[in-house]
Design an enzyme around this catalytic site. Structure first.
Site, short mmCIF file in Angstrom:
data_model
loop_
_atom_site.label_atom_id
_atom_site.label_comp_id
_atom_site.label_asym_id
_atom_site.label_seq_id
_atom_site.Cartn_x
_atom_site.Cartn_y
_atom_site.Cartn_z
N GLU A 1 0.85 -1.18 0.00
CA GLU A 1 0.00 0.00 0.00
C GLU A 1 0.89 1.24 0.00
OE1 GLU A 1 -3.70 1.98 2.47
OE2 GLU A 1 -2.03 1.16 3.63
N TRP A 2 0.74 2.08 -1.01
CA TRP A 2 1.45 3.36 -1.01
C TRP A 2 0.54 4.41 -0.38
CZ3 TRP A 2 2.90 6.93 -5.69
CH2 TRP A 2 3.66 8.01 -5.22
N ARG A 3 0.91 4.86 0.80
CA ARG A 3 0.21 5.94 1.47
C ARG A 3 0.74 7.27 0.92
NH1 ARG A 3 -1.99 5.57 6.56
NH2 ARG A 3 -1.99 7.83 6.38
N ARG B 1 -4.94 8.88 2.52
CA ARG B 1 -5.78 8.88 3.71
C ARG B 1 -6.01 10.32 4.15
NH1 ARG B 1 -8.19 5.82 3.66
NH2 ARG B 1 -6.95 3.95 4.06
N GLU C 1 -9.45 10.84 8.98
CA GLU C 1 -9.39 9.40 9.25
C GLU C 1 -7.95 8.95 9.50
OE1 GLU C 1 -11.89 6.74 7.14
OE2 GLU C 1 -13.52 8.19 6.94
N HIS D 1 -12.43 4.47 8.87
CA HIS D 1 -11.49 4.39 9.99
C HIS D 1 -12.01 5.22 11.15
CE1 HIS D 1 -9.29 3.75 6.25
NE2 HIS D 1 -8.48 2.97 6.93
N LYS E 1 -13.44 -2.04 3.61
CA LYS E 1 -12.49 -2.13 4.72
C LYS E 1 -12.94 -1.25 5.88
CE LYS E 1 -7.97 -0.47 6.16
NZ LYS E 1 -6.91 0.51 5.82
N ARG F 1 -5.53 -8.55 13.80
CA ARG F 1 -4.69 -8.55 12.59
C ARG F 1 -4.16 -9.94 12.29
NH1 ARG F 1 -3.70 -3.35 11.07
NH2 ARG F 1 -4.08 -1.71 12.62
N SER G 1 1.84 2.29 9.49
CA SER G 1 0.95 3.36 9.06
C SER G 1 -0.24 3.51 10.01
CB SER G 1 0.44 3.11 7.64
OG SER G 1 -0.35 1.93 7.59
N GLN H 1 -0.04 -2.52 14.13
CA GLN H 1 0.42 -3.38 13.04
C GLN H 1 1.61 -4.21 13.52
OE1 GLN H 1 1.20 -0.65 9.83
NE2 GLN H 1 -0.95 -0.45 9.28
#
Length: 256
Positions: free
Chosen positions: A47-49, A82, A86, A144, A171, A213, A232, A236
Site C-alpha cells: 500500500e502506497w500511502r 488517507r 481518518e 477508519h 475495509k 490482525r 501506518s 500493526q
C-alpha cells in the site's frame, strides 16, 4: 469466505487474510528502500500511502513513482490518500484535486487497487469508481475510527454502505477501548463476509486490536496489514512475525 481477486487471480493464493505492507516514504528513494526491505519475503500487496509523499501535488511524479514501486516490488499495489479526518497526513490538495490525482493514476494503470473513504463526497467516490473500472482497477472503500469502536450493527452498516456505493472491497479499521470492542469488530466482519457479495477487511487497531490482525481471516477478513520498515497505523505487527503467526493458525486449521 471471499478472497480479494485482481484480474481474476486471488490475492495471496486465496488464503485469508492476504498480507499488505504500507509504504510511507517522503520521496521516491525512501519508498524504494521500503520496497527493498521486504523483497526477501514479499507481502501479497503493498500500500502506497501517498499522503506521506512530499511531492503529492505533482501528478506526473506521483504516477511515475507508483509505476516504479510496482516494477520494483513485483506484487500488486494499493494506492491510498488517507484524509486527516481518518488518520492521514495533511496534504496541499483540495478534495477535487485528490480525485483528479486518483483519476490520473487509474488512467495510467499505475495501481491495482485504489482506496477511497466511504465518508467522501458521493460524487467524488463515483468519479474514482468510474475511472477505476475503466482501467480494470479495483475500488476499495474504507472507514477508519481512531477514537473508538461503533457498535457491531453500525459497523455492519458501513460495510453495506461500501458495497452500495460500488466498492469491490470494503475495509473497516477501528480503535478498541475494551476487549469487547474487538469482538464487535470481528462480529461485524464475519457477518459482512457472509452477507455481502464483495470481500471485506476488518481490523482493530492499537495493542488491544493486534489480535484481530492475526486472526481476522478466521472471521472473514480478506486483508491484514503488517509493518515493513514503518507502521501506518497503531497495532500493526512486523511482517515476519505476522507471517509466522498466520502459518501456525493455518497449520492448526488443517486439522479441522
Amino acid at each position: 469466505m471471499k478472497p480479494i481477486a485482481l484480474r481474476g487471480q486471488p490475492l495471496g493464493g486465496g488464503a485469508l487474510p492476504a498480507v499488505c505492507v504500507p509504504l510511507v516514504g517522503r520521496d521516491g528513494d525512501a519508498l524504494l528502500a521500503e520496497v527493498a526491505a521486504v523483497a526477501g519475503e514479499p507481502p501479497d500487496l503493498l500500500e502506497w500511502r501517498v499522503d506521506f509523499f512530499g511531492a503529492i501535488a505533482d501528478t506526473a511524479q506521483v504516477v511515475e513513482t507508483a509505476a516504479r514501486i510496482r516494477q520494483a516490488a513485483g506484487v500488486p499495489l494499493l494506492f491510498t490518500r488517507r484524509s486527516q479526518r481518518e488518520g492521514g497526513q495533511p496534504v496541499a490538495l483540495a478534495e477535487r484535486q485528490v480525485v483528479e490525482l486518483y483519476q490520473a493514476v487509474c488512467r495510467q494503470g499505475a495501481a491495482d487497487i485504489v482506496d477511497v473513504e466511504v465518508a467522501a463526497d458521493p460524487a467524488h467516490i463515483a468519479a474514482v469508481r468510474d475511472a477505476a473500472r475503466a482501467s480494470g482497477i479495483a475500488l476499495l472503500l474504507s472507514f477508519h475510527d481512531f477514537a473508538g469502536t461503533p457498535p457491531a450493527q453500525q459497523l455492519l452498516e458501513r460495510f453495506r454502505q461500501a458495497q452500495g456505493l460500488g466498492a469491490d472491497i470494503a475495509k473497516i479499521a477501528v480503535m478498541p477501548r475494551q476487549r469487547s470492542d474487538v469482538l464487535a469488530l470481528l462480529q461485524a466482519t464475519l457477518q459482512a463476509s457472509e452477507e455481502l457479495r464483495i470481500p471485506v477487511a476488518g481490523m482493530a487497531m492499537g495493542a488491544l486490536g493486534a489480535v484481530s490482525r492475526l486472526c481476522g481471516g478466521e472471521f472473514g477478513s480478506a486483508l491484514t496489514f503488517a509493518v515493513g520498515q514503518q507502521a501506518s497505523a497503531p497495532g500493526q505487527l512486523p511482517l515476519q512475525a505476522l507471517r509466522r503467526g498466520l502459518s501456525v493458525l493455518r497449520a492448526g486449521g488443517q486439522d479441522r
